[in-house]
Design a protein around this motif. Sequence first.
Motif, PDB file in Angstrom:
ATOM      1  N   LYS A  11       0.822  -1.197   0.000  1.00 20.35           N
ATOM      2  CA  LYS A  11       0.000   0.000   0.000  1.00 20.35           C
ATOM      3  C   LYS A  11       0.869   1.265   0.000  1.00 20.35           C
ATOM      4  O   LYS A  11       0.608   2.236  -0.701  1.00 20.35           O
ATOM      5  CB  LYS A  11      -0.914  -0.020   1.223  1.00 20.35           C
ATOM      6  N   LEU A  12       1.969   1.162   0.830  1.00 20.08           N
ATOM      7  CA  LEU A  12       2.897   2.287   0.874  1.00 20.08           C
ATOM      8  C   LEU A  12       3.582   2.502  -0.470  1.00 20.08           C
ATOM      9  O   LEU A  12       3.850   3.633  -0.888  1.00 20.08           O
ATOM     10  CB  LEU A  12       3.948   2.063   1.972  1.00 20.08           C
ATOM     11  N   LEU A  13       3.865   1.368  -1.160  1.00 18.26           N
ATOM     12  CA  LEU A  13       4.476   1.460  -2.478  1.00 18.26           C
ATOM     13  C   LEU A  13       3.533   2.131  -3.461  1.00 18.26           C
ATOM     14  O   LEU A  13       3.932   3.017  -4.246  1.00 18.26           O
ATOM     15  CB  LEU A  13       4.862   0.063  -2.971  1.00 18.26           C
ATOM     16  N   ASP A  14       2.262   1.699  -3.406  1.00 15.92           N
ATOM     17  CA  ASP A  14       1.273   2.253  -4.323  1.00 15.92           C
ATOM     18  C   ASP A  14       1.062   3.754  -4.071  1.00 15.92           C
ATOM     19  O   ASP A  14       0.777   4.533  -4.996  1.00 15.92           O
ATOM     20  CB  ASP A  14      -0.064   1.514  -4.182  1.00 15.92           C
ATOM     21  N   GLU A  15       1.181   4.152  -2.821  1.00 18.61           N
ATOM     22  CA  GLU A  15       0.974   5.557  -2.459  1.00 18.61           C
ATOM     23  C   GLU A  15       2.233   6.377  -2.700  1.00 18.61           C
ATOM     24  O   GLU A  15       2.229   7.604  -2.507  1.00 18.61           O
ATOM     25  CB  GLU A  15       0.552   5.671  -0.990  1.00 18.61           C
ATOM     26  N   GLY A  16       3.336   5.700  -3.060  1.00 16.19           N
ATOM     27  CA  GLY A  16       4.569   6.410  -3.358  1.00 16.19           C
ATOM     28  C   GLY A  16       5.381   6.769  -2.136  1.00 16.19           C
ATOM     29  O   GLY A  16       6.334   7.556  -2.219  1.00 16.19           O
ATOM     30  N   VAL A  17       5.004   6.202  -0.983  1.00 18.07           N
ATOM     31  CA  VAL A  17       5.740   6.485   0.264  1.00 18.07           C
ATOM     32  C   VAL A  17       7.105   5.821   0.251  1.00 18.07           C
ATOM     33  O   VAL A  17       8.094   6.377   0.734  1.00 18.07           O
ATOM     34  CB  VAL A  17       4.921   6.046   1.493  1.00 18.07           C
ATOM     35  N   ILE A  18       7.177   4.590  -0.296  1.00 18.20           N
ATOM     36  CA  ILE A  18       8.442   3.881  -0.402  1.00 18.20           C
ATOM     37  C   ILE A  18       8.700   3.541  -1.860  1.00 18.20           C
ATOM     38  O   ILE A  18       7.763   3.504  -2.672  1.00 18.20           O
ATOM     39  CB  ILE A  18       8.456   2.595   0.439  1.00 18.20           C
ATOM     40  N   THR A  19       9.955   3.289  -2.165  1.00 17.02           N
ATOM     41  CA  THR A  19      10.318   2.957  -3.544  1.00 17.02           C
ATOM     42  C   THR A  19      10.134   1.456  -3.790  1.00 17.02           C
ATOM     43  O   THR A  19       9.978   0.660  -2.835  1.00 17.02           O
ATOM     44  CB  THR A  19      11.773   3.332  -3.822  1.00 17.02           C
ATOM     45  N   GLN A  20      10.170   1.112  -5.076  1.00 20.24           N
ATOM     46  CA  GLN A  20      10.065  -0.310  -5.442  1.00 20.24           C
ATOM     47  C   GLN A  20      11.222  -1.103  -4.843  1.00 20.24           C
ATOM     48  O   GLN A  20      11.055  -2.246  -4.400  1.00 20.24           O
ATOM     49  CB  GLN A  20      10.072  -0.445  -6.967  1.00 20.24           C
ATOM     50  N   GLU A  21      12.396  -0.493  -4.821  1.00 20.54           N
ATOM     51  CA  GLU A  21      13.581  -1.178  -4.280  1.00 20.54           C
ATOM     52  C   GLU A  21      13.422  -1.478  -2.799  1.00 20.54           C
ATOM     53  O   GLU A  21      13.754  -2.581  -2.318  1.00 20.54           O
ATOM     54  CB  GLU A  21      14.804  -0.294  -4.499  1.00 20.54           C
ATOM     55  N   GLU A  22      12.873  -0.503  -2.064  1.00 22.32           N
ATOM     56  CA  GLU A  22      12.655  -0.690  -0.609  1.00 22.32           C
ATOM     57  C   GLU A  22      11.602  -1.780  -0.374  1.00 22.32           C
ATOM     58  O   GLU A  22      11.716  -2.585   0.557  1.00 22.32           O
ATOM     59  CB  GLU A  22      12.210   0.630   0.016  1.00 22.32           C
ATOM     60  N   PHE A  23      10.583  -1.735  -1.209  1.00 18.15           N
ATOM     61  CA  PHE A  23       9.539  -2.766  -1.086  1.00 18.15           C
ATOM     62  C   PHE A  23      10.108  -4.173  -1.293  1.00 18.15           C
ATOM     63  O   PHE A  23       9.850  -5.103  -0.521  1.00 18.15           O
ATOM     64  CB  PHE A  23       8.422  -2.488  -2.090  1.00 18.15           C
ATOM     65  N   GLU A  24      10.910  -4.350  -2.370  1.00 16.38           N
ATOM     66  CA  GLU A  24      11.490  -5.665  -2.675  1.00 16.38           C
ATOM     67  C   GLU A  24      12.430  -6.131  -1.570  1.00 16.38           C
ATOM     68  O   GLU A  24      12.483  -7.318  -1.228  1.00 16.38           O
ATOM     69  CB  GLU A  24      12.238  -5.602  -4.013  1.00 16.38           C
ATOM     70  N   LYS A  25      13.140  -5.183  -1.023  1.00 16.87           N
ATOM     71  CA  LYS A  25      14.095  -5.524   0.050  1.00 16.87           C
ATOM     72  C   LYS A  25      13.368  -6.056   1.284  1.00 16.87           C
ATOM     73  O   LYS A  25      13.750  -7.083   1.868  1.00 16.87           O
ATOM     74  CB  LYS A  25      14.897  -4.272   0.394  1.00 16.87           C
ATOM     75  N   GLU A  26      12.310  -5.360   1.707  1.00 18.63           N
ATOM     76  CA  GLU A  26      11.553  -5.796   2.890  1.00 18.63           C
ATOM     77  C   GLU A  26      10.823  -7.118   2.632  1.00 18.63           C
ATOM     78  O   GLU A  26      10.719  -7.982   3.502  1.00 18.63           O
ATOM     79  CB  GLU A  26      10.547  -4.709   3.286  1.00 18.63           C
TER      80      GLU A  26
END
Length: 207
Positions: A11-26
């Motif tokens: 959801k944070l990724l979709d809202e632009g709060v985090i980047t795709q790279e941060e999402f993949e890492k977590e």
Amino acid sequence: MNADEILKLKKLLDEGVITQEEFEKEKSKYLNKNIKKKNNFGLIIGIICVFLICCIIVSTNTDTVDNQNDQTQETLIIQQTPEEFSSEIPISLSGKMYDNIIGVPELSLSITNNTDKNISAIKLYFSPRDVYGEDVTGIFVTNELYTDTTISARSSTTKAWQLLESTIKSGDVYVYSIYFEDGTEWGNKTAALSDIKKYGYKLKVKY
């Protein structure tokens, strides 16, 4: 991190709060953590299986060793019996004790020759006991008994010995040498007392 947390990250990724790279890492952290748990669980199961198999093998080997030890002990017992005493005794024997006509204890044995050869002599050892079952010793006690009356093949005879010690009420008779007319012998005429009591034919007698 659980599945709900991944959804939050998405959801944070979709809202632009985090980047795709941060999402993949977590997300990778979560997946790696679960893979480790599964691997650890499999490892534990594997260790338990190996342990159980080892226990079964050790138990089987122990039983095998115990059986081999028992068989070895039985073999040793058989091997320890001297050859001269290993065959079946060639006579039948019965006995009794009583007071003779002068009131002295007497031992009487009935002997049957079970062979087709004449018996020339028999040696016996008598271990007397009193009424309490205790060994009787003394200068009037005769332990070595002997008969040189020929016993023909397949025939019987009776032999009696007068005992001078009046306290004798029972005892054990050990047959340790039977000498045949042809020169052969069952037992050993020079056997030590320990061997006589261990390997000789034993007969209990009493009043």
